[in-house]
Design an enzyme around this catalytic site. Structure first.
Site, short mmCIF file in Angstrom:
data_model
loop_
_atom_site.label_atom_id
_atom_site.label_comp_id
_atom_site.label_asym_id
_atom_site.label_seq_id
_atom_site.Cartn_x
_atom_site.Cartn_y
_atom_site.Cartn_z
N GLY A 100 0.83 -1.19 0.00
CA GLY A 100 0.00 0.00 0.00
C GLY A 100 0.86 1.24 0.00
O GLY A 100 2.09 1.18 0.07
N GLN A 101 0.19 2.39 -0.10
CA GLN A 101 0.91 3.66 -0.15
C GLN A 101 0.11 4.73 0.57
O GLN A 101 -1.12 4.78 0.46
CB GLN A 101 1.13 4.08 -1.60
CG GLN A 101 1.91 5.39 -1.74
CD GLN A 101 2.37 5.60 -3.18
OE1 GLN A 101 2.74 4.67 -3.86
NE2 GLN A 101 2.31 6.84 -3.63
N GLY A 102 0.80 5.56 1.34
CA GLY A 102 0.16 6.66 2.05
C GLY A 102 0.82 7.97 1.72
O GLY A 102 1.65 8.07 0.81
N VAL A 118 4.51 0.92 1.66
CA VAL A 118 4.73 -0.23 2.53
C VAL A 118 4.92 -1.48 1.67
O VAL A 118 4.15 -1.72 0.74
CB VAL A 118 3.55 -0.43 3.52
CG1 VAL A 118 3.82 -1.61 4.44
CG2 VAL A 118 3.31 0.83 4.33
N GLY A 138 4.76 7.64 2.56
CA GLY A 138 5.60 6.57 2.05
C GLY A 138 4.82 5.34 1.65
O GLY A 138 3.60 5.29 1.77
N ASP A 182 -5.80 9.80 11.75
CA ASP A 182 -6.11 9.27 10.41
C ASP A 182 -6.77 7.90 10.51
O ASP A 182 -6.36 6.96 9.84
CB ASP A 182 -4.83 9.20 9.57
CG ASP A 182 -5.12 9.25 8.06
OD1 ASP A 182 -6.24 9.65 7.69
OD2 ASP A 182 -4.22 8.90 7.28
N LYS A 241 8.03 0.02 5.91
CA LYS A 241 7.52 1.31 5.47
C LYS A 241 8.69 2.16 4.98
O LYS A 241 9.60 2.48 5.73
CB LYS A 241 6.79 2.02 6.62
CG LYS A 241 6.11 3.31 6.20
CD LYS A 241 5.28 3.87 7.35
CE LYS A 241 4.52 5.12 6.95
NZ LYS A 241 3.72 5.65 8.07
#
Length: 668
Positions: free
Chosen positions: A348-350, A355, A353, A466, A369
């Site tokens: 995934g991506q936030g 993961v 950064g 969040d 991460k």
């Protein structure tokens, strides 16, 4: 006119106990300096802000309507450059209008609107306000002003730069302004721009002008607006100023010696490009010198500084502990574990950064991460997450295994959870079958217990900031663990709130946090309430307008069914034979209690845990949630409704609803 530089952010007072960490911190700062220097001219300047003199009768309710209205406007502005809407009723009504000038690109329009949206709440609790930014306009008020062409707050702005000292310039500029203001009311979108030169001016010298009315006006009102703005700017700014703006309630008129409405040409703007190159080179040299100087001074003074400064914020002690314990990972080890961060292993991506899944030589599976280094917030993000997560241990929180600070980038290492995140199942038509009622109930309760621990059970009081489906991780038995603490903040015991930049995900952010930027546990509780309602309905909050046959937002549908006593109709169809009506209604009610518009009415998380395990205990009746007046493209018009969209005849297509994540936007 040049935009004024923003105030620099406060520096994080980190004193790591290793030279390689210091190098990473300084390098990140150097990258930020170069980026800031290269883009210093990109931020739109605020020309003028006007706040009303009267206060809203009920500021808290007015705030909710304000946020709702600006969200409706945002949907249209990002699509077409114009939006007008209202929400609420009676004393809580808020009308709003936003427009980008036609010469802005879609990206510049969004940036300009974002600047307006962040700054305009400074007018609250006034019941009206407007902001003129270089390229766009945003206004709100308790009454419907969308057809107003002029009013008492109309003004002008003249630049400090001097115009060519010739009568020819003044004559050419005045004639050009008269031309564009006369032509705009009959032009497409009420926008008209032209340039002109004068024989007595230097060779190649020109003057540029544009006029634009808001699309909510008719042609007659537009003509009155541009004529008024024309007279003001010609009378007040000419002949001395090289640039001038006429800023009216319904239009903007501008002239300049610079071609402000023309797109930048490839190979053109040599002066600007040269200036940017100089800035970048100069900043790079200074940054390199700073690295050498700081490392030298740090090495020489280390014995005297360690005891005094290393633990001012606890970060030095954390880094020392990591490096001396089993928490320290070698960068090369983690790079190999993730197959050089292969996209196949990306989980995934936030906002800060990506993961990746990794496998260590001993066979352990991990989640790595990988933090971005291109933002000034990088150091805060990294040490914030290490510091906070290393202090909390709970069965419903993702466990931090360690980190790497020795390589070209910093990495955080977490336990790997094979079922990834809740959103991968909840919003997938096939995968959601794995989430039966028993598992969803466990997720609702487990997330509540994890948040309750963060808010009141751990040694440090932590606000996550969040909470959403993609940050709830699932283990092999689908048990929930809250992850991604990059935006989390801790409170001192005597603090009632934190004033912080806006960060989180729209759709999950509490209205009072969006408006005022004041962070409390109540913001997490609101996000949790939205999450619970998503879990029991199987619908994503941010796109429920577009997917709903009724054209109503998820909150609108829930509140409508709650008042009608028909909440079971909106329960996820996959669950209807798996639970009793009493069980489902209790979870619905808990979600609505947490998602109430008033933060003071939301129950604390320890109370939520108690409610979920209370059996047949009677729960309080929830009050109205925010954002229930958002209507989508399928909504039928209602003349008596409390919310309406105010669009021109040329702009009738429906708005889209997209999830938007933000972090680091200064709301105050």
């Amino acid at each position: 006119m040049q935009p004024r530089p923003g105030r620099p952010r406060g520096r994080h007072s980190l004193r790591p106990a290793a030279a390689d960490v210091l190098r990473c911190v300084v390098l990140a700062g150097a990258i930020a300096v170069v980026a800031a220097g290269a883009n210093a001219d990109a931020a739109p300047a605020i020309l003028d802000t006007v706040c009303g003199s009267k206060q809203a009768a009920d500021p808290e309710s007015f705030d909710v309507s304000f946020v709702n209205t600006l969200e409706l406007i945002y949907q249209n502005v990002t699509r077409s450059g114009f939006g007008a809407a209202s929400s609420g009723s009676g004393n809580f009504s808020v009308f709003g209008l936003g427009q980008c000038l036609a010469y802005l690109s879609p990206t510049d329009c969004q940036l300009c609107y974002a600047q307006s949206r962040v700054k305009l709440p400074h007018c609250l609790p006034a019941d009206g306000g407007r902001i003129y930014v270089d390229g766009c306009f945003l206004r709100y008020g308790a009454g419907n002003f969308t057809a107003a062409a002029t009013d008492a707050s109309d003004t002008f702005v003249c630049s400090n730069d001097t115009a060519p000292a010739t009568p020819a310039f003044a004559a050419a500029a005045a004639a050009l302004v008269r031309n564009v203001t006369a032509s705009a009311p009959g032009a497409r979108g009420y926008y008209y721009a032209r340039s002109a030169s004068a024989s007595a001016m230097p060779t190649g010298a020109r003057v540029y002008a544009a006029a634009q009315c808001w699309r909510s006006l008719n042609a007659t009102a537009c003509a009155a607006c541009t004529a008024s703005a024309r007279d003001r700017v010609v009378r007040q700014c000419l002949p001395g100023a090289a640039e001038g703006y006429g800023l009216n309630a319904g239009c903007v008129v501008r002239y300049s010696t610079q071609p402000f409405y023309l797109p930048a040409k490839a190979g053109g703007g040599g002066g600007s490009s040269t200036r940017h190159i100089i800035i970048i080179v100069f900043a790079s040299i200074l940054s390199a010198m700073a690295v050498i100087g700081i490392v030298f001074i740090w090495t020489r003074m280390r014995p005297r500084r360690d005891d005094l400064h290393d633990d001012m914020d606890g970060s030095g002690e954390i880094i020392r502990t990591i490096m001396l314990s089993q928490l320290g990972f070698r960068y090369e080890e983690l790079r190999k574990a993730t197959d050089d961060f292969n996209q196949i292993n990306k989980l995934g991506q936030g906002g800060y950064g990506s993961v990746y899944k990794g496998v260590l030589p001993d066979g352990r599976e991990i989640a790595v991460k990988r933090l971005y280094l291109n933002t000034r917030q990088w150091t805060d993000q990294f040490f914030n997450e290490v510091k906070l997560v290393s202090q909390v241990q709970h069965k419903n929180l993702v466990k931090l295994l360690g980190c790497s600070v020795e390589g070209p980038e910093s990495l955080l290492v977490y336990e790997y959870l094979c079922n990834t995140s809740l959103d991968h199942y909840l919003f997938d038509a096939f995968k959601k079958n794995a989430l039966d009622w028993e598992r969803r109930s466990e997720i609702v309760l487990g997330a509540a217990e994890g948040l309750s621990y963060l808010h009141s059970g751990s040694e440090v009081r932590i606000i996550h900031r969040d909470i959403k489906a993609s940050n709830v991780m699932l283990d092999e038995r689908f048990r929930p663990k809250i992850g991604d603490f990059g935006l989390a903040r801790n409170f001192m015991e005597d603090q009632t709130h934190l004033s912080t930049g806006l960060a989180g995900t729209f759709g999950y952010m509490a209205p009072e946090y969006i408006v005022h930027g004041q962070l409390t546990e109540k913001a997490d509780i609101y996000s949790y309430g939205v999450l619970v309602l998503e879990i029991v309905t199987g619908r994503k909050n941010h796109n429920s307008v577009a997917s709903s046959a009724e054209g109503l937002s998820l909150m609108s549908q829930l509140w409508k069914h709650y008042n009608a006593g028909t909440l079971m109709e909106i329960l996820d169809p996959n669950l209807r034979d798996q639970c009793s009506e009493a069980e489902a209604l209790k979870v619905f009610q808990v979600g609505l209690l947490c998602a109430q518009a008033s933060p003071n009415l939301r129950p604390p998380m320890w109370k939520v845990v108690e409610m979920l395990g209370s059996g047949d205990r009677v729960l309080p009746r929830p009050t109205e949630p925010p954002f229930i007046n958002v209507k989508g493209s399928n909504a039928k018009s209602e003349s008596s409704g409390s919310s309406m969209s105010l669009m021109s005849n040329s702009d009738k297509s429906p708005f889209s609803t997209n999830q938007l994540s933000v972090s680091g936007v200064q709301a105050r």
